[in-house]
Write an enzyme that holds these catalytic residues in place. Structure first.
Site, mmCIF file in Angstrom:
data_model
loop_
_atom_site.group_PDB
_atom_site.id
_atom_site.type_symbol
_atom_site.label_atom_id
_atom_site.label_comp_id
_atom_site.label_asym_id
_atom_site.label_seq_id
_atom_site.Cartn_x
_atom_site.Cartn_y
_atom_site.Cartn_z
ATOM 1 N N SER A 8 -35.096 -26.215 -0.371
ATOM 2 C CA SER A 8 -36.067 -27.334 -0.228
ATOM 3 C C SER A 8 -35.497 -28.538 0.503
ATOM 4 C CB SER A 8 -36.846 -27.566 -1.351
ATOM 5 O OG SER A 8 -36.220 -28.394 -2.366
ATOM 6 N N HIS A 18 -38.524 -21.734 -4.526
ATOM 7 C CA HIS A 18 -37.819 -21.683 -4.916
ATOM 8 C C HIS A 18 -38.189 -20.021 -5.655
ATOM 9 C CE1 HIS A 18 -34.965 -25.210 -5.489
ATOM 10 N NE2 HIS A 18 -35.495 -24.117 -4.392
ATOM 11 N N GLN A 75 -42.071 -27.459 -8.151
ATOM 12 C CA GLN A 75 -40.583 -26.940 -7.754
ATOM 13 C C GLN A 75 -40.239 -25.949 -9.976
ATOM 14 O OE1 GLN A 75 -37.680 -27.082 -3.990
ATOM 15 N NE2 GLN A 75 -37.014 -28.158 -6.126
ATOM 16 N N GLU A 76 -39.797 -27.081 -9.991
ATOM 17 C CA GLU A 76 -39.066 -26.802 -11.094
ATOM 18 C C GLU A 76 -39.567 -27.499 -12.318
ATOM 19 O OE1 GLU A 76 -35.292 -27.923 -10.437
ATOM 20 O OE2 GLU A 76 -35.108 -27.427 -8.319
ATOM 21 N N GLU A 114 -33.369 -20.583 -8.896
ATOM 22 C CA GLU A 114 -31.967 -20.779 -9.814
ATOM 23 C C GLU A 114 -32.159 -20.413 -11.203
ATOM 24 O OE1 GLU A 114 -33.035 -24.973 -9.150
ATOM 25 O OE2 GLU A 114 -32.431 -25.325 -7.398
ATOM 26 N N ASP A 119 -38.433 -31.634 -11.424
ATOM 27 C CA ASP A 119 -39.194 -31.488 -10.540
ATOM 28 C C ASP A 119 -40.012 -31.152 -9.194
ATOM 29 O OD1 ASP A 119 -38.013 -31.707 -7.916
ATOM 30 O OD2 ASP A 119 -36.299 -30.610 -7.550
ATOM 31 N N GLU A 159 -38.496 -35.536 -11.182
ATOM 32 C CA GLU A 159 -37.966 -35.759 -9.510
ATOM 33 C C GLU A 159 -38.662 -35.385 -8.632
ATOM 34 O OE1 GLU A 159 -34.477 -33.321 -10.022
ATOM 35 O OE2 GLU A 159 -34.394 -33.260 -7.571
ATOM 36 N N ASP A 161 -33.852 -37.383 -4.838
ATOM 37 C CA ASP A 161 -34.082 -36.148 -4.730
ATOM 38 C C ASP A 161 -33.574 -36.223 -3.200
ATOM 39 O OD1 ASP A 161 -32.195 -34.088 -3.617
ATOM 40 O OD2 ASP A 161 -33.880 -32.643 -4.862
ATOM 41 N N LYS A 219 -25.936 -34.764 -4.983
ATOM 42 C CA LYS A 219 -25.828 -33.464 -4.039
ATOM 43 C C LYS A 219 -24.799 -33.219 -3.217
ATOM 44 C CE LYS A 219 -30.531 -31.495 -5.213
ATOM 45 N NZ LYS A 219 -32.091 -30.941 -4.056
ATOM 46 N N HIS A 267 -26.755 -29.298 -8.574
ATOM 47 C CA HIS A 267 -26.546 -27.439 -8.335
ATOM 48 C C HIS A 267 -27.492 -27.857 -6.709
ATOM 49 C CE1 HIS A 267 -29.589 -25.293 -10.307
ATOM 50 N NE2 HIS A 267 -29.750 -26.019 -10.002
ATOM 51 N N SER A 277 -30.020 -24.715 -4.332
ATOM 52 C CA SER A 277 -30.758 -23.195 -4.986
ATOM 53 C C SER A 277 -29.606 -22.975 -4.295
ATOM 54 C CB SER A 277 -32.225 -23.407 -4.108
ATOM 55 O OG SER A 277 -32.722 -23.510 -3.549
HETATM 56 P P1 PGA Z 1 -32.671 -27.078 -3.294
HETATM 57 O O1 PGA Z 1 -33.040 -27.152 -4.102
HETATM 58 O O2 PGA Z 1 -31.388 -26.619 -3.069
HETATM 59 O O3 PGA Z 1 -33.792 -25.714 -2.320
HETATM 60 O O4 PGA Z 1 -32.462 -28.358 -2.278
HETATM 61 C C1 PGA Z 1 -33.147 -28.518 -5.192
HETATM 62 C C2 PGA Z 1 -33.822 -29.603 -5.474
HETATM 63 O O5 PGA Z 1 -35.036 -30.115 -4.492
HETATM 64 O O6 PGA Z 1 -33.320 -30.338 -6.328
HETATM 65 ZN ZN ZN Z 2 -34.855 -31.965 -6.269
#
Ligand code: PGA
Ligand code: ZN
Length: 404
Positions: free
Chosen positions: A33, A143, A151-152, A195, A228, A270, A295, A320, A348, A350
Site C-alpha cells: 500500500s 494486506h 489495513q492494520e 504482516e 493504521d 495512522e 505514513d 520507512k 517495516h 509489508s
Molecule cells: P506497506 O504497508 O508496507 O504495504 O506500504 C505498511 C503501512 O501502510 O504502514
Molecule cells: Zn501505513
C-alpha cells in the site's frame, strides 16, 4: 574489493535486492500500500516474476559502488554520491539506493567497532532506547483478502517494562486471539496476512476490537490498541468505503474515529484520511488526544513533513527508510519531526526480508516506537529477535509509553 548485489526474494516472493561486502549482508524491503509520493522502486517490467525483477536497479547499485571507496566508506559518503547522482531516485530506484546506503551503514559500523544502532545514535545525536513494539495482529486492506477496509489493528504492550516482557505480552495475546478466531470463524480464519496478523472474515472494526479485548482478558494482559487505516486505499471520488458498498464523507469518518477512540483503548491512529487530505488530518488531530501518524501522507520526506507541520496535520511520523531511499534523509526526516514535537515510529514494510536494520534504526534514534508486525513469519520475528538480543546483550533501557 566491491560489494556484491544480487536478486533475492522478499516475504511475498517478489524479487528484491541483497547487498553483501565480506560477511556483512543487507536487504531491501518493499510495500504494497505504497504512498503516491514515495521515492519509487525500480522494477524491470519484463516477463520474469510478473515484471517485478530488479536487475536494472542492481546495475545502478553496482555503478554507484564503482565510484565509492568501500574500505573507508561512511553513510555520509554513500548518500552524498546517491543524492548528487539522482536526488529523486526516479532514475536509480530507491531500492538500488537503499541497498547501497544500508550496506555503507553496516560497513561503517563494523569498521568502527559499533553496533548499527550505536552508529545511528551517534549520527542522530540520540541516546539509544529499546522501542515499544506495535504489533499488527488483525490484517485487512491490501494486506489481506477479507472485507475489513482498514489495513492494520495493532496491540501495544504499554504496561511492559522491558522489551522481553513486551514481546511476551504481545505473543501470548496473539496466541489467545488465534484460539478465539478459530472457535468463532473456523480454522480458515487464522490464515496469516502479509504482516503475520490474522485475516478473519470481519467487516466491522468494532468486531475486531471487541475480540481483541477478549483475547487480552484470556491472556491476562492489559494492552493498548493502534490502528493504521491506510485510508488512501479505500478512498475514491465516492468517499471513504468503510465497508463494502458503504461510503462515508471525511466529516463522517472523523466522527466515527472519535467514537472508536472514546470506546476502545486506542493510543495511535495512522493515515486516517487520503494521502492528499492534510486538512482532515488536522481536524481530527485537534479533536482527539492521541498519536496521529503520517505514513502515506508524509512518506519520510522532509518537504511533506514540513507541510504537515505547517497544517498541524499530525503529531507523529511513520519512518520507512525505503520511502526515501537513504539513511541520511531518513535521519533528517526523524530530526525535523522530533524538533517540531512529533513522535517517530520506525516501520517495516509489508514485503520484508530477514534484514534487521529497522530494529537498529528504531533503537538508535531513541524514538521509543517500532511497527514490526505480528510475532509470526520469519521476516517479522527476525526484528523481534534482534531487539531481544540487543536488550539481553547490551542491557539498554526500554521505552515507557507517554500519552499525548
Ligand atoms: P506497506 O504497508 O508496507 O504495504 O506500504 C505498511 C503501512 O501502510 O504502514
Ligand atoms: Zn501505513
Amino acid at each position: 574489493m566491491k560489494p556484491i548485489y544480487n536478486q533475492i526474494l522478499d516475504s511475498r516472493g517478489n524479487p528484491t535486492i541483497q547487498a553483501q561486502y565480506k560477511e556483512l549482508i543487507v536487504a531491501v524491503p518493499s510495500g504494497a500500500s505504497t504512498g503516491a509520493h514515495e521515492a519509487p522502486e525500480l522494477r524491470d517490467h519484463q516477463e520474469e516474476y510478473e515484471g517485478n525483477t530488479v536487475y536494472k536497479a542492481i546495475q545502478n547499485a553496482q555503478h554507484l559502488s564503482e565510484e565509492l571507496d568501500w574500505e573507508t566508506i561512511t553513510i555520509a559518503d554513500a548518500d552524498k554520491k546517491i543524492l548528487d547522482t539522482d536526488k529523486t531516485k526516479k532514475l536509480l530506484g530507491a531500492n538500488a539506493t537503499l541497498a547501497v546506503s544500508l550496506l555503507a551503514g553496516s560497513i561503517q559500523a563494523n569498521r568502527e567497532g559499533k553496533q548499527p544502532y550505536e552508529l545511528i545514535a551517534e549520527l542522530s545525536g540520540n541516546k539509544p532506547l529499546l522501542p515499544m513494539p506495535f504489533a499488527n495482529v488483525i490484517n485487512g486492506g491490501k494486506h489481506a483478502d477479507n472485507d475489513l477496509m482498514i489495513q492494520e489493528i495493532m496491540i501495544v504492550p504499554t504496561n511492559a517494562h522491558t522489551f522481553a516482557e513486551a514481546t511476551r505480552q504481545v505473543t501470548e495475546t496473539y496466541h489467545a486471539l488465534k484460539t478465539i478466531l478459530k472457535k468463532r470463524y473456523g480454522g480458515a480464519s487464522t490464515a496469516l496476512g502479509d504482516e503475520g496478523g490474522f485475516a478473519p472474515p470481519i467487516t466491522h472494526i468494532e468486531e475486531a476490537l471487541s475480540i481483541l479485548i477478549e483475547a487480552m482478558s484470556n491472556a491476562g494482559h492489559k494492552l493498548s490498541f493502534a490502528i493504521d487505516a491506510a485510508a488512501s486505499e479505500f478512498y475514491s471520488d465516492k468517499g471513504y468505503e468503510i465497508r463494502p458498498g458503504e461510503y462515508m464523507t471525511a466529516e463522517e469518518l472523523i466522527e466515527y474515529y472519535v467514537h472508536l477512540i472514546d470506546t476502545y483503548p486506542i493510543i495511535s491512529l495512522e493515515d486516517p484520511f487520503d494521502e492528499e487530505d492534510y486538512a482532515s488530518f488536522a481536524k481530527l488531530r485537534k479533536k482527539v488526544r492521541i498519536q496521529i501518524v503520517g505514513d502515506d501522507l508524509t512518506v519520510t520526506n522532509t518537504q511533506r513533513i514540513q507541510e504537515a507541520i505547517n497544517q498541524e496535520s499530525c503529531n507523529s511520523l511513520l519512518l520507512k527508510v525505503n520511502q526515501i531511499g537513504t539513511l541520511t534523509e531518513a535521519l533528517e526526516a526523524a530530526k525535523l519531526s522530533k524538533d517540531n514535537g512529533w513522535t517517530v515510529m520506525v516501520s517495516h514494510r509489508s514485503g520484508e526480508t530477514s534484514d534487521t536494520w529497522i530494529a537498529d534504526i528504531a533503537t538508535g534514534l531513541g524514538c521509543g516506537e517500532i511497527k514490526l508486525g505480528a510475532p509470526a513469519r520469519g521476516e517479522r520475528v527476525a526484528k523481534y529477535n534482534r531487539l531481544l538480543t540487543i536488550e539481553a546483550v547490551h542491557n539498554l533501557a526500554f521505552a515507557q509509553w507517554k500519552n499525548i
